[in-house]
Enzyme design. Sequence first.
Site, PDB file in Angstrom:
ATOM      1  CB  SER A 287      29.675  42.344  37.748  1.00  0.00           C
ATOM      2  OG  SER A 287      31.018  42.043  38.020  1.00  0.00           O
TER       3      SER A 287
ATOM      4  NE  ARG B  26      38.091  42.256  28.841  1.00  0.00           N
ATOM      5  CZ  ARG B  26      36.948  42.712  29.264  1.00  0.00           C
ATOM      6  NH1 ARG B  26      36.800  43.107  30.508  1.00  0.00           N
ATOM      7  NH2 ARG B  26      35.910  42.781  28.469  1.00  0.00           N
TER       8      ARG B  26
ATOM      9  CG  ASP C  86      29.513  34.259  38.751  1.00  0.00           C
ATOM     10  OD1 ASP C  86      30.763  34.236  38.781  1.00  0.00           O
ATOM     11  OD2 ASP C  86      28.848  35.297  38.895  1.00  0.00           O
TER      12      ASP C  86
ATOM     13  CG  HIS D 249      30.755  37.355  36.642  1.00  0.00           C
ATOM     14  ND1 HIS D 249      29.950  37.560  37.748  1.00  0.00           N
ATOM     15  CD2 HIS D 249      31.249  38.577  36.316  1.00  0.00           C
ATOM     16  CE1 HIS D 249      29.978  38.842  38.081  1.00  0.00           C
ATOM     17  NE2 HIS D 249      30.755  39.477  37.227  1.00  0.00           N
ATOM     18  CG  ASP D 250      30.998  38.116  31.039  1.00  0.00           C
ATOM     19  OD1 ASP D 250      31.006  38.902  32.008  1.00  0.00           O
ATOM     20  OD2 ASP D 250      31.827  38.186  30.113  1.00  0.00           O
TER      21      ASP D 250
END
Lengths: 389, 389
Positions: A166, A238, A334, A367-368
């Site tokens: 990232s 967030r 992602d 993504h994570d």
Amino acid sequence: MASRTPLPVSGAWRSGDPVGQRRFFTFPDDRKMALDNGTVMSGIVTAFETWGTLNADASNAVLLCHAWTGDSHASGRAGVGHPTPGWWESAVGPGLAIDTNQWFVVCANVLGGCQGTTGPSSPHPDDGLPYGSRFPVVTIRDMVRVQARLADHLGVSVWHCVIGGSMGGMQVLEWAVTFPERVRSLIPIATCFQASAQQIAWGSIGRRAILNDPKWRAGDYYDASPGDGPHEGLSTARMVAQVTFRSDNVFTDRFGRAMVGAQSSSDKDLGGKFEVERYLEYHGEKLVTRFDANSYMAIGKAMDLHDVARGRNSLAAAIKRITSPILTMGIWSDFLYPEYQQLQIRDMVAANGVRTEHISVDSPHGHDAFLIDLDQVGPPITRFLQSTL
Amino acid sequence: MASRTPLPVSGAWRSGDPVGQRRFFTFPDDRKMALDNGTVMSGIVTAFETWGTLNADASNAVLLCHAWTGDSHASGRAGVGHPTPGWWESAVGPGLAIDTNQWFVVCANVLGGCQGTTGPSSPHPDDGLPYGSRFPVVTIRDMVRVQARLADHLGVSVWHCVIGGSMGGMQVLEWAVTFPERVRSLIPIATCFQASAQQIAWGSIGRRAILNDPKWRAGDYYDASPGDGPHEGLSTARMVAQVTFRSDNVFTDRFGRAMVGAQSSSDKDLGGKFEVERYLEYHGEKLVTRFDANSYMAIGKAMDLHDVARGRNSLAAAIKRITSPILTMGIWSDFLYPEYQQLQIRDMVAANGVRTEHISVDSPHGHDAFLIDLDQVGPPITRFLQSTL
């Protein structure tokens, strides 16, 4: 928010807080640094951690670059000074994918951060008060220039590898283009050469949520009472990010339409809260306790500004500077940094005759996944590090 | 925001504003309606428009169901009473895909809306003041029940077809399950049987942005001065939605990394604004001028609560009630209502032996393609309407 004790005004690490595993490097008085935006900063402090031992010819150094809300604590348990375990805890250590018996591993909190490196919550050299709204716009390239000074300080003239996912991957790519002679190999994961319009859109919405929080006070909120920080704005920002970090499939599997406290989806309490809402609120509030809203803004803006081509005529011209073998990794699920971006990196670097390798991470986590599915991410890193010896 | 004149406190249509093409149906005094949440409402007003002529046996009526921020103005130019052209302007009219020479087309603003149908900005029957925070939780099923009363009023016992995209498609599916005997055919587009966890996540984040706006005042803001409405919250909510309505590819093609006023991507003004940010701000502010924050909240919550299975034992049991031919349409680039959701509708309905057809819209425009790519969406609708005569 349902905290029993008031939330801190800022979740930043501050001088006087427990140091934990952090070490510090401060630019000497006579070393100033000009940022991309023209500001000249002095006295920049970098918080960093290391694992393993630098060998005699300083050839075994590996730099890990952290993501948006990460910090130098890539490995190590939660404890005093480090409220959470290392963000790559199960990948970095003796016998692990990045084996600290072999490698001297370094991870530094980025410029603009809030875990010991100079950022908006740090004292301004002029008056010792937090920078706040005075903190300049910083770029990924600025972050990397600071890391280069740290490398000098540590006696590392060439990194065996620079690795990150990232925003960490953005730093990897800026290292590759800005300091090609200082990197022997590169592992950018779930990242891109240039932030896309959609990535910028998500980032700007998060910043707007903070900007709209009356307790943000244009960034000068550090003198507020406990509980009076820009918590709502940072939480909302967030929450936006958290959705983009994961995936539709995983949200469906994990939460579906379950409601908090409900026995079934037929529950009549139409005013109730969905479990996915509770999850997002939890992540929002959790970040507030450990992060600074201004750092979130500054680093987010740096990501939006990320463009290895900036000031270098063209993307192709910038990429021509990359000469080190590169392992790209993408995650099919992602949707924030879609895999086509990593394939673009691979293809454009390979077109110049540089050795490339691509791994497609088969994970539903979005993504994570680069933080979650280390069983898939770790082994290719191990092999690649050996293959570039 | 850069408006020269103060924004309206609420963009709702209010009694006394130009009526435009709207007509109104008010529940007679003795007709109350119990909502899913238990509230009994009376005096519900529905704003609606019609095109074409109902034939002698009332067999040519087609109901269009609008999406989140849509209204009854499906067709017709912008003008007095209607600040924007009809949302399906180029699909509904004489000789168009939904040919008003053949069909009697009806579109009604939904319960909870703000363009003439009873919603949070409407006068509460007890005191004539806006409902505001007193407006009850409504569901898609409640919206459809109100539409059924309108159908009674219009003399339509059976719709030849009920058509809609996104939240409009949710209404189509609730019509199919709640009133199977009143629909001859169905066209749900880019929609789902049950809102997914990710859809709920996006919705709840938008609502949170409004909740956090101090000018929202828990929903009782209608007495504010011009410019003092919950504009920032509603704008931010819209910005989140706007990203989910489009696609990564289209944002890249349209905006890339262009900056407002910059000559090239090398522009040194790191504090500048990206074009994609300006675009989102434009859409945020535009919505504020024509929509009401409370309606945005109420309708968003209704979408999150959308679940044709609620109170019906199981999804399979609910779907068993669907007996009419159904044309589903999905858009491959839609990441908000991914095409697998429409294929699920098709497959689960087909499993009961009901006639189904699926069209995959080959558009890069994401979710909003059902409003944009009418050259692809229109012809299958025309064919399907004829085929179910």
